[in-house]
Design an enzyme around this catalytic site. Structure first.
Site, PDB file in Angstrom:
ATOM      1  N   LYS A  54      -0.923  94.647  74.840  1.00  0.00           N
ATOM      2  CA  LYS A  54       0.400  95.272  74.900  1.00  0.00           C
ATOM      3  C   LYS A  54       1.081  94.816  76.184  1.00  0.00           C
ATOM      4  O   LYS A  54       0.720  95.237  77.284  1.00  0.00           O
ATOM      5  CB  LYS A  54       0.318  96.794  74.884  1.00  0.00           C
ATOM      6  CG  LYS A  54       1.704  97.388  74.681  1.00  0.00           C
ATOM      7  CD  LYS A  54       1.916  98.745  75.289  1.00  0.00           C
ATOM      8  CE  LYS A  54       2.128  98.761  76.747  1.00  0.00           C
ATOM      9  NZ  LYS A  54       3.392  98.132  77.218  1.00  0.00           N
ATOM     10  N   THR A  62      -0.716 104.204  86.936  1.00  0.00           N
ATOM     11  CA  THR A  62      -1.062 104.022  85.519  1.00  0.00           C
ATOM     12  C   THR A  62      -2.556 103.733  85.373  1.00  0.00           C
ATOM     13  O   THR A  62      -3.199 104.232  84.440  1.00  0.00           O
ATOM     14  CB  THR A  62      -0.235 102.871  84.905  1.00  0.00           C
ATOM     15  OG1 THR A  62       1.138 103.098  85.192  1.00  0.00           O
ATOM     16  CG2 THR A  62      -0.420 102.778  83.412  1.00  0.00           C
ATOM     17  N   GLU A  88      -6.805  96.058  87.624  1.00  0.00           N
ATOM     18  CA  GLU A  88      -6.237  95.228  88.700  1.00  0.00           C
ATOM     19  C   GLU A  88      -4.928  95.894  89.091  1.00  0.00           C
ATOM     20  O   GLU A  88      -3.952  95.848  88.342  1.00  0.00           O
ATOM     21  CB  GLU A  88      -5.978  93.796  88.207  1.00  0.00           C
ATOM     22  CG  GLU A  88      -7.219  93.039  87.759  1.00  0.00           C
ATOM     23  CD  GLU A  88      -8.136  92.622  88.912  1.00  0.00           C
ATOM     24  OE1 GLU A  88      -7.830  92.924  90.086  1.00  0.00           O
ATOM     25  OE2 GLU A  88      -9.169  92.009  88.621  1.00  0.00           O
ATOM     26  N   CYS A 147       1.152  90.719  93.087  1.00  0.00           N
ATOM     27  CA  CYS A 147       0.198  91.705  93.626  1.00  0.00           C
ATOM     28  C   CYS A 147      -0.382  91.226  94.941  1.00  0.00           C
ATOM     29  O   CYS A 147      -0.603  92.023  95.843  1.00  0.00           O
ATOM     30  CB  CYS A 147      -0.892  91.990  92.610  1.00  0.00           C
ATOM     31  SG  CYS A 147      -1.687  90.519  91.986  1.00  0.00           S
ATOM     32  N   GLU A 149       3.154  99.916  99.051  1.00  0.00           N
ATOM     33  CA  GLU A 149       3.434  98.603  98.469  1.00  0.00           C
ATOM     34  C   GLU A 149       4.918  98.519  98.132  1.00  0.00           C
ATOM     35  O   GLU A 149       5.404  99.294  97.311  1.00  0.00           O
ATOM     36  CB  GLU A 149       2.625  98.440  97.171  1.00  0.00           C
ATOM     37  CG  GLU A 149       2.898  97.139  96.476  1.00  0.00           C
ATOM     38  CD  GLU A 149       2.219  97.037  95.108  1.00  0.00           C
ATOM     39  OE1 GLU A 149       2.240  98.021  94.341  1.00  0.00           O
ATOM     40  OE2 GLU A 149       1.686  95.966  94.821  1.00  0.00           O
TER      41      GLU A 149
HETATM   42  P1  NAD Z   1       3.011  99.775  85.320  1.00  0.00           P
HETATM   43  O1  NAD Z   1       1.732 100.475  85.626  1.00  0.00           O
HETATM   44  O2  NAD Z   1       4.252 100.564  85.330  1.00  0.00           O
HETATM   45  O3  NAD Z   1       2.949  99.099  83.874  1.00  0.00           O
HETATM   46  C1  NAD Z   1       1.949  98.174  83.520  1.00  0.00           C
HETATM   47  C2  NAD Z   1       1.704  98.262  82.034  1.00  0.00           C
HETATM   48  O4  NAD Z   1       1.147  99.535  81.721  1.00  0.00           O
HETATM   49  C3  NAD Z   1       2.941  98.112  81.158  1.00  0.00           C
HETATM   50  O5  NAD Z   1       2.582  97.366  80.010  1.00  0.00           O
HETATM   51  C4  NAD Z   1       3.262  99.553  80.789  1.00  0.00           C
HETATM   52  O6  NAD Z   1       3.971  99.687  79.571  1.00  0.00           O
HETATM   53  C5  NAD Z   1       1.867 100.134  80.649  1.00  0.00           C
HETATM   54  N1  NAD Z   1       1.765 101.581  80.794  1.00  0.00           N
HETATM   55  C6  NAD Z   1       2.595 102.404  81.484  1.00  0.00           C
HETATM   56  N2  NAD Z   1       2.125 103.685  81.410  1.00  0.00           N
HETATM   57  C7  NAD Z   1       0.985 103.649  80.679  1.00  0.00           C
HETATM   58  C8  NAD Z   1       0.028 104.623  80.281  1.00  0.00           C
HETATM   59  N3  NAD Z   1       0.150 105.920  80.615  1.00  0.00           N
HETATM   60  N4  NAD Z   1      -1.057 104.221  79.576  1.00  0.00           N
HETATM   61  C9  NAD Z   1      -1.222 102.927  79.250  1.00  0.00           C
HETATM   62  N5  NAD Z   1      -0.329 101.955  79.574  1.00  0.00           N
HETATM   63  C10 NAD Z   1       0.752 102.309  80.289  1.00  0.00           C
HETATM   64  O7  NAD Z   1       3.049  98.538  86.335  1.00  0.00           O
HETATM   65  P2  NAD Z   1       4.222  97.482  86.509  1.00  0.00           P
HETATM   66  O8  NAD Z   1       5.318  98.179  87.245  1.00  0.00           O
HETATM   67  O9  NAD Z   1       4.505  96.819  85.209  1.00  0.00           O
HETATM   68  O10 NAD Z   1       3.542  96.384  87.459  1.00  0.00           O
HETATM   69  C11 NAD Z   1       3.679  96.362  88.843  1.00  0.00           C
HETATM   70  C12 NAD Z   1       2.371  96.776  89.488  1.00  0.00           C
HETATM   71  O11 NAD Z   1       1.322  95.937  89.032  1.00  0.00           O
HETATM   72  C13 NAD Z   1       2.374  96.612  91.002  1.00  0.00           C
HETATM   73  O12 NAD Z   1       1.797  97.742  91.603  1.00  0.00           O
HETATM   74  C14 NAD Z   1       1.477  95.401  91.229  1.00  0.00           C
HETATM   75  O13 NAD Z   1       0.845  95.365  92.477  1.00  0.00           O
HETATM   76  C15 NAD Z   1       0.501  95.537  90.119  1.00  0.00           C
HETATM   77  N6  NAD Z   1      -0.141  94.252  89.827  1.00  0.00           N
HETATM   78  C16 NAD Z   1      -1.452  94.099  90.151  1.00  0.00           C
HETATM   79  C17 NAD Z   1      -2.082  92.880  89.931  1.00  0.00           C
HETATM   80  C18 NAD Z   1      -3.525  92.687  90.277  1.00  0.00           C
HETATM   81  O14 NAD Z   1      -4.113  91.754  89.788  1.00  0.00           O
HETATM   82  N7  NAD Z   1      -4.116  93.534  91.102  1.00  0.00           N
HETATM   83  C19 NAD Z   1      -1.375  91.841  89.332  1.00  0.00           C
HETATM   84  C20 NAD Z   1      -0.029  92.032  89.016  1.00  0.00           C
HETATM   85  C21 NAD Z   1       0.566  93.265  89.256  1.00  0.00           C
END
Ligand code: NAD
Length: 469
Positions: A168, A223, A241, A275, A372
């Site tokens: 997803k 999340t 991650e 990230c 962050e």
């Molecule tokens: P997010 O957590 O808002 O969303 C990520 C995904 O989770 C989306 O597909 C979203 O629809 C889904 N989601 C949201 N709520 C959910 C729930 N309750 N249950 C299941 N799925 C759900 O994150 P974002 O804003 O899309 O991404 C940015 C964040 O990602 C930043 O904090 C960044 O540091 C982190 N990130 C981490 C890495 C890593 O490898 N550590 C890599 C890239 C991004």
């Protein structure tokens, strides 16, 4: 524009809530996308479970051939995919093309990995073999910052380990993932790789589904914590991650002209929405002013605009929520006495643009340092005591990456051991390797991705003990 989901090899439209995909550089609605209904989520998981009954017996050579063919097809569609990434995510075309190239390299690296088998012989004549067996259905939930590449990071190790997957993508950036799964389905049996669309509700239903045995999630810490909660009853395993607040520490012996450009590039990569971007920069007081001057030159050299315009080097923030968050962090820092040094280049009138900037006169009590920011503003702090700065920099809740910049590699290796992060770079940052374990400590995650360590996260151990009759 393809807005289909893929369930059991079939392209179909969602029957759930409709959402808009917005180009963050123009605020144009690129596409209306219909998400999955609850019954479609169930169907996708059922399709993966059914396909798993056969896929778990697939030969390694069949997988390698399929991955090679997929890589060739991605290369063939590279410009179309990069265009989708540009319009949904906002990054400049050159970076979108790099995202596709890095994804192809990753697929080839995963194809070349072998899943190990361990053998032990006991004096009694008993022979023990430890296998790494596939798990079953893996849910993959991906974010909006590197939408294509992170989907590749999830899907290929899971499938290589003979699992079947339901991905997803983020509701903000589904288009490049749709193209990816469309290509994958041309080379793998129906049901091995499924894709459903939607927002948090769909992600929540997928991750909590009783037939999902593992959740691979990249996104925010908040999340990730919800997904971990959802996994308790069924004792699902997770790879999380999550967020990061990477520190870079620049010692006094560096040549500013040699390191400043590299530091700029990895702090502002993808407008800071990576990230493992440098998110806090500590510079020794002897070279602090020279570093600020040089970084300012790079700020002023950026061409800020629409990623589809080939002159653009710097894109917008991806969505309104992130735009508001980064602006609020800047405002809060300024109200607490910080000084903003921002690019002198013009910003487009429309779009979620924030001028790339440094924040000086900052300290660890400010949220821009402690949290962050995930945007194009870098706090730069001055230090004179390396022990103190290591202790202070370890006090954030995140532990994803860090870097030390110096000519003295022996000293840097000693300092690296003291960093509380899953990756430490010396004289670089962000440049991950598909072979080296990548994961976060503390609030940055659970489990590892990449290389053999990452691949084995998609397997169960099974020890077979065979005694003579
Ligand atoms: P997010 O957590 O808002 O969303 C990520 C995904 O989770 C989306 O597909 C979203 O629809 C889904 N989601 C949201 N709520 C959910 C729930 N309750 N249950 C299941 N799925 C759900 O994150 P974002 O804003 O899309 O991404 C940015 C964040 O990602 C930043 O904090 C960044 O540091 C982190 N990130 C981490 C890495 C890593 O490898 N550590 C890599 C890239 C991004």
């Amino acid at each position: 524009m393809n807005t289909h989901m893929y369930i059991k090899g079939q392209a179909l439209l969602g029957a759930g809530a409709v959402f808009e995909v917005i180009n963050p550089a123009t605020l144009d609605i690129v596409s209306h996308v219909q998400g999955a209904s609850p019954s479609q989520v169930d169907r996708a998981v059922a399709a993966a479970l059914e396909a798993f009954q056969t896929w778990k017996h697939v030969t390694d050579s069949r997988i390698i051939d399929a991955f090679q063919a997929i890589a060739v097809d991605i290369l063939k569609h590279k410009h179309d995919i990069a265009r989708l990434i540009c319009i949904e995510q906002g990054k400049p075309m050159a970076l979108a093309l790099l995202e596709v190239d890095l994804s192809i390299d990753f697929i080839q690296a995963v194809a070349a990995l072998d899943i190990p088998i361990e053998h032990y012989n006991e004096d009694s004549g008993k022979k023990i073999t430890v296998y790494n067996r596939p798990l079953g259905v893996v849910a993959s939930i991906t974010p909006w910052n590197w939408p294509f590449m992170i989907a590749v990071w999830h899907l290929f190790p899971a499938i290589k380990a003979k699992n079947c997957v339901v991905n997803k993508p983020s509701e903000y950036t589904p288009l490049s993932s749709i193209k990816l799964v469309e290509i994958i389905n041309q080379h793998l049996p129906a049901g091995v790789c499924n894709l459903i669309l939607g927002g948090s509700q769909v992600g929540n239903q997928l991750s909590a589904h009783p037939d999902v045995i593992k959740v691979s999630f990249t996104g925010s810490t908040r999340t990730g914590q919800q997904i971990l909660q959802n996994s308790i009853d069924a004792l699902k395993s997770v790879i999380l991650e999550l967020g990061g607040n990477d520190v870079a520490i620049v010692l006094e012996d560096v040549d500013i002209d040699r390191v400043a450009e590299k530091i700029f590039n990895v702090a502002f990569l993808n407008a800071g929405q990576t990230c493992t971007c440098i998110k806090r920069l500590y510079v020794h007081e002897d070279i602090y002013d020279a570093m600020i001057e040089k970084l300012t030159e790079y700020l002023n050299a950026q061409v800020i605009g629409n990623g589809l315009d080939h002159a653009t080097t710097f894109g917008p923030v991806q969505n309104k929520m992130q735009f508001m968050k980064v602006n609020a962090l800047i405002a809060e820092a300024l109200a607490s006495g910080a000084t903003l040094i921002k690019s002198n280049q013009p910003l487009p009138k429309l779009g979620y643009f924030i001028a790339p900037a440094l924040l000086i006169d900052v300290d660890e009590s400010m949220a821009i340092v402690a949290e962050e920011q995930f945007g194009p503003v870098l706090p730069v702090l001055k230090f004179n005591d390396i022990d103190q700065v290591i202790n202070t920099s370890n006090q954030v809740k995140y532990g994803l990456g860090s870097s030390i910049w110096t000519k003295d590699l022996a000293k840097a290796k000693q300092l690296a051991e003291r960093m509380q992060t899953g990756t430490v770079w010396i004289n670089s940052h962000t440049d991950l390797s598909p072979m080296a374990a990548f994961g976060g400590w503390k609030h940055s995650g659970l489990g590892y991705s990449f290389g053999i360590n990452g691949l084995l996260q998609y397997t169960h151990k099974q020890a077979l003990h065979v005694s003579p009759y």
